[in-house]
Design an enzyme around this catalytic site. Structure first.
Site, PDB file in Angstrom:
ATOM      1  N   ARG A  38       0.864  -1.180   0.000  1.00 61.98           N
ATOM      2  CA  ARG A  38       0.000   0.000   0.000  1.00 61.98           C
ATOM      3  C   ARG A  38       0.899   1.228   0.000  1.00 61.98           C
ATOM      4  O   ARG A  38       1.922   1.268   0.692  1.00 61.98           O
ATOM      5  CB  ARG A  38      -0.889   0.015   1.243  1.00 61.98           C
ATOM      6  CG  ARG A  38      -1.820   1.222   1.303  1.00 61.98           C
ATOM      7  CD  ARG A  38      -2.607   1.245   2.596  1.00 61.98           C
ATOM      8  NE  ARG A  38      -3.428   2.440   2.678  1.00 61.98           N
ATOM      9  CZ  ARG A  38      -4.114   2.809   3.756  1.00 61.98           C
ATOM     10  NH1 ARG A  38      -4.079   2.047   4.841  1.00 61.98           N
ATOM     11  NH2 ARG A  38      -4.839   3.914   3.749  1.00 61.98           N
ATOM     12  N   HIS A  39       0.552   2.214  -0.806  1.00 62.56           N
ATOM     13  CA  HIS A  39       1.382   3.419  -0.896  1.00 62.56           C
ATOM     14  C   HIS A  39       1.658   4.009   0.487  1.00 62.56           C
ATOM     15  O   HIS A  39       0.874   3.848   1.432  1.00 62.56           O
ATOM     16  CB  HIS A  39       0.724   4.477  -1.784  1.00 62.56           C
ATOM     17  CG  HIS A  39      -0.567   5.015  -1.246  1.00 62.56           C
ATOM     18  ND1 HIS A  39      -0.641   5.941  -0.236  1.00 62.56           N
ATOM     19  CD2 HIS A  39      -1.851   4.743  -1.590  1.00 62.56           C
ATOM     20  CE1 HIS A  39      -1.896   6.229   0.020  1.00 62.56           C
ATOM     21  NE2 HIS A  39      -2.661   5.507  -0.786  1.00 62.56           N
TER      22      HIS A  39
ATOM     23  N   ASN B 182      -3.723  11.811   3.548  1.00 63.02           N
ATOM     24  CA  ASN B 182      -3.776  10.913   4.705  1.00 63.02           C
ATOM     25  C   ASN B 182      -3.373  11.679   5.961  1.00 63.02           C
ATOM     26  O   ASN B 182      -4.002  11.559   7.014  1.00 63.02           O
ATOM     27  CB  ASN B 182      -2.814   9.729   4.545  1.00 63.02           C
ATOM     28  CG  ASN B 182      -3.231   8.721   3.503  1.00 63.02           C
ATOM     29  OD1 ASN B 182      -2.385   8.127   2.850  1.00 63.02           O
ATOM     30  ND2 ASN B 182      -4.534   8.502   3.335  1.00 63.02           N
TER      31      ASN B 182
ATOM     32  N   THR C 230      -9.459  10.650   0.025  1.00 66.62           N
ATOM     33  CA  THR C 230      -8.700  10.967  -1.185  1.00 66.62           C
ATOM     34  C   THR C 230      -9.310  10.355  -2.434  1.00 66.62           C
ATOM     35  O   THR C 230      -9.574  11.048  -3.413  1.00 66.62           O
ATOM     36  CB  THR C 230      -7.243  10.507  -1.040  1.00 66.62           C
ATOM     37  OG1 THR C 230      -6.721  10.969   0.203  1.00 66.62           O
ATOM     38  CG2 THR C 230      -6.388  11.047  -2.168  1.00 66.62           C
ATOM     39  N   GLY C 231      -9.525   9.037  -2.429  1.00 72.52           N
ATOM     40  CA  GLY C 231     -10.112   8.385  -3.592  1.00 72.52           C
ATOM     41  C   GLY C 231      -9.289   8.570  -4.853  1.00 72.52           C
ATOM     42  O   GLY C 231      -8.096   8.299  -4.874  1.00 72.52           O
TER      43      GLY C 231
ATOM     44  N   ARG D  19       0.633   8.723  -5.905  1.00 68.88           N
ATOM     45  CA  ARG D  19       1.088   8.249  -4.600  1.00 68.88           C
ATOM     46  C   ARG D  19       1.486   6.776  -4.654  1.00 68.88           C
ATOM     47  O   ARG D  19       2.399   6.349  -3.933  1.00 68.88           O
ATOM     48  CB  ARG D  19       0.031   8.510  -3.526  1.00 68.88           C
ATOM     49  CG  ARG D  19      -1.349   7.915  -3.771  1.00 68.88           C
ATOM     50  CD  ARG D  19      -2.329   8.516  -2.766  1.00 68.88           C
ATOM     51  NE  ARG D  19      -3.673   7.941  -2.804  1.00 68.88           N
ATOM     52  CZ  ARG D  19      -4.649   8.333  -3.604  1.00 68.88           C
ATOM     53  NH1 ARG D  19      -4.425   9.308  -4.475  1.00 68.88           N
ATOM     54  NH2 ARG D  19      -5.853   7.773  -3.526  1.00 68.88           N
TER      55      ARG D  19
ATOM     56  N   GLU E 133      -7.416   3.517  -6.127  1.00 69.10           N
ATOM     57  CA  GLU E 133      -8.224   3.507  -4.913  1.00 69.10           C
ATOM     58  C   GLU E 133      -9.706   3.565  -5.306  1.00 69.10           C
ATOM     59  O   GLU E 133     -10.051   3.983  -6.419  1.00 69.10           O
ATOM     60  CB  GLU E 133      -7.851   4.727  -4.058  1.00 69.10           C
ATOM     61  CG  GLU E 133      -8.635   4.935  -2.770  1.00 69.10           C
ATOM     62  CD  GLU E 133      -8.541   3.763  -1.815  1.00 69.10           C
ATOM     63  OE1 GLU E 133      -9.166   2.725  -2.116  1.00 69.10           O
ATOM     64  OE2 GLU E 133      -7.870   3.893  -0.779  1.00 69.10           O
ATOM     65  N   ARG E 134     -10.575   3.140  -4.412  1.00 62.95           N
ATOM     66  CA  ARG E 134     -12.011   3.282  -4.684  1.00 62.95           C
ATOM     67  C   ARG E 134     -12.355   4.761  -4.807  1.00 62.95           C
ATOM     68  O   ARG E 134     -11.705   5.620  -4.200  1.00 62.95           O
ATOM     69  CB  ARG E 134     -12.846   2.640  -3.572  1.00 62.95           C
ATOM     70  CG  ARG E 134     -12.777   3.405  -2.268  1.00 62.95           C
ATOM     71  CD  ARG E 134     -13.456   2.697  -1.127  1.00 62.95           C
ATOM     72  NE  ARG E 134     -14.901   2.701  -1.261  1.00 62.95           N
ATOM     73  CZ  ARG E 134     -15.733   2.294  -0.296  1.00 62.95           C
ATOM     74  NH1 ARG E 134     -15.240   1.832   0.847  1.00 62.95           N
ATOM     75  NH2 ARG E 134     -17.023   2.335  -0.470  1.00 62.95           N
TER      76      ARG E 134
ATOM     77  N   TYR F 163     -14.363   7.767  -3.784  1.00 60.62           N
ATOM     78  CA  TYR F 163     -15.118   8.101  -2.582  1.00 60.62           C
ATOM     79  C   TYR F 163     -16.229   9.122  -2.822  1.00 60.62           C
ATOM     80  O   TYR F 163     -16.787   9.670  -1.868  1.00 60.62           O
ATOM     81  CB  TYR F 163     -14.176   8.580  -1.477  1.00 60.62           C
ATOM     82  CG  TYR F 163     -13.737   7.450  -0.565  1.00 60.62           C
ATOM     83  CD1 TYR F 163     -14.608   6.910   0.366  1.00 60.62           C
ATOM     84  CD2 TYR F 163     -12.453   6.930  -0.637  1.00 60.62           C
ATOM     85  CE1 TYR F 163     -14.222   5.873   1.203  1.00 60.62           C
ATOM     86  CE2 TYR F 163     -12.055   5.890   0.196  1.00 60.62           C
ATOM     87  CZ  TYR F 163     -12.947   5.371   1.114  1.00 60.62           C
ATOM     88  OH  TYR F 163     -12.566   4.337   1.934  1.00 60.62           O
TER      89      TYR F 163
ATOM     90  N   LYS G 176     -12.506  13.252   7.419  1.00 65.50           N
ATOM     91  CA  LYS G 176     -13.182  12.022   7.826  1.00 65.50           C
ATOM     92  C   LYS G 176     -14.007  12.208   9.096  1.00 65.50           C
ATOM     93  O   LYS G 176     -15.111  11.676   9.212  1.00 65.50           O
ATOM     94  CB  LYS G 176     -12.150  10.901   8.012  1.00 65.50           C
ATOM     95  CG  LYS G 176     -11.488  10.504   6.708  1.00 65.50           C
ATOM     96  CD  LYS G 176     -10.376   9.489   6.915  1.00 65.50           C
ATOM     97  CE  LYS G 176      -9.694   9.179   5.590  1.00 65.50           C
ATOM     98  NZ  LYS G 176      -8.554   8.249   5.735  1.00 65.50           N
TER      99      LYS G 176
ATOM    100  N   HIS H 207      -3.403   0.704  -3.347  1.00 66.20           N
ATOM    101  CA  HIS H 207      -4.117   1.489  -2.349  1.00 66.20           C
ATOM    102  C   HIS H 207      -4.825   0.596  -1.332  1.00 66.20           C
ATOM    103  O   HIS H 207      -5.007  -0.605  -1.554  1.00 66.20           O
ATOM    104  CB  HIS H 207      -5.135   2.386  -3.054  1.00 66.20           C
ATOM    105  CG  HIS H 207      -4.510   3.216  -4.122  1.00 66.20           C
ATOM    106  ND1 HIS H 207      -4.055   4.493  -3.907  1.00 66.20           N
ATOM    107  CD2 HIS H 207      -4.218   2.933  -5.426  1.00 66.20           C
ATOM    108  CE1 HIS H 207      -3.524   4.973  -5.029  1.00 66.20           C
ATOM    109  NE2 HIS H 207      -3.612   4.040  -5.957  1.00 66.20           N
ATOM    110  N   GLY H 208      -5.266   1.220  -0.242  1.00 69.41           N
ATOM    111  CA  GLY H 208      -5.907   0.458   0.817  1.00 69.41           C
ATOM    112  C   GLY H 208      -7.063  -0.385   0.332  1.00 69.41           C
ATOM    113  O   GLY H 208      -7.159  -1.578   0.642  1.00 69.41           O
TER     114      GLY H 208
END
Length: 230
Positions: A7-8, A14, A20-21, A59, A86-87, A89, A97, A182-183
């Site tokens: 994962r980056h 962050n 971020t998405g 990233r 990443e998904r 968002y 958040k 990504h996560g």
């Protein structure tokens, strides 16, 4: 054969606790150090991938570059795909958040963040900051996919599609493959590899800049999993 997942490192958003998405933000200084450490850990473990994959987001791209530089392994091919992004968002992109949790409540917040098939609210073109949080980006002009939000289920569909299109053939040809992503794109892949049920995916948290290495059979069965902690 080995599949290396990273994962980056921590991104600038962050560090600010922002969603971020698909927004293309850079690594923070801490994130760059995490990427460097990931390369050192792979070098200590004598793991040298023969090909690398990243998303379209810098990233992840820069994490791969820094890690491979530290590994002394910059000559390998690095391929990029939006399917590892990443998904998306949605309306939450660019928002704090904690403020999102306060507005939408703990239940929906956790259903989106850690659940499987709950997407965040879509971003709407009528919003005054639409162009800032949903920028027109030429690199997505011809992909035929323009989400306004994604669940983990949506993310999994494109990640696993790409896994079989590109990554599995590379595993069979090259043996050892690295993915810097990504996560949520990596959660989706881990969910598939480890056969994790949707109701259990909330338990999976992937730390930044930490190599996760799977030893796989040719049938993609896991022989061993090692997490190289800092």
């Amino acid at each position: 054969m080995k599949l290396v997942l990273i994962r980056h490192g921590q991104s600038e958003w962050n560090a600010k606790n922002l969603f971020t998405g698909w927004i293309d933000v850079e690594l923070s200084e801490k994130g760059k150090e995490e990427a460097k450490k990931a390369g050192k850990l792979l070098k200590e473990a004598e793991i040298f991938p023969n090909i690398c994959y990243t998303s379209y987001l810098k990233r992840a791209i820069h994490t791969a570059q820094i890690a491979l530089c530290e590994l002394g392994w910059e000559h390998i091919d690095v391929l990029r795909s939006w399917k590892l992004n990443e998904r998306h968002y949605g309306d939450w992109q660019g928002k704090n958040k904690n403020e999102v949790k306060e507005k939408y409540g703990e239940e929906l917040f956790m259903a989106v963040r850690r659940g499987y098939d709950t997407p965040p609210p879509p971003i709407e073109e009528s919003e005054p900051d639409f162009e800032e949080r949903y920028p027109v980006d030429l690199k997505y002009a011809n992909i035929g996919y323009h989400p306004k939000s994604e669940s983990l289920k949506d993310t999994r569909e494109r990640v696993i599609e790409y896994f079989y299109e590109e990554i599995v053939p590379s595993l069979l040809v090259y043996g050892d493959v690295m993915i810097a992503a990504h996560g949520n794109s990596l959660r989706a892949l881990i969910m598939y590899l480890e056969n994790i049920a949707p109701e259990d995916i909330h338990k999976i948290e992937i730390p930044t800049g930490t190599p996760i290495v799977y030893d796989l059979t040719k049938e993609l069965k896991i022989k061993n999993k090692t997490i190289y902690n800092h």
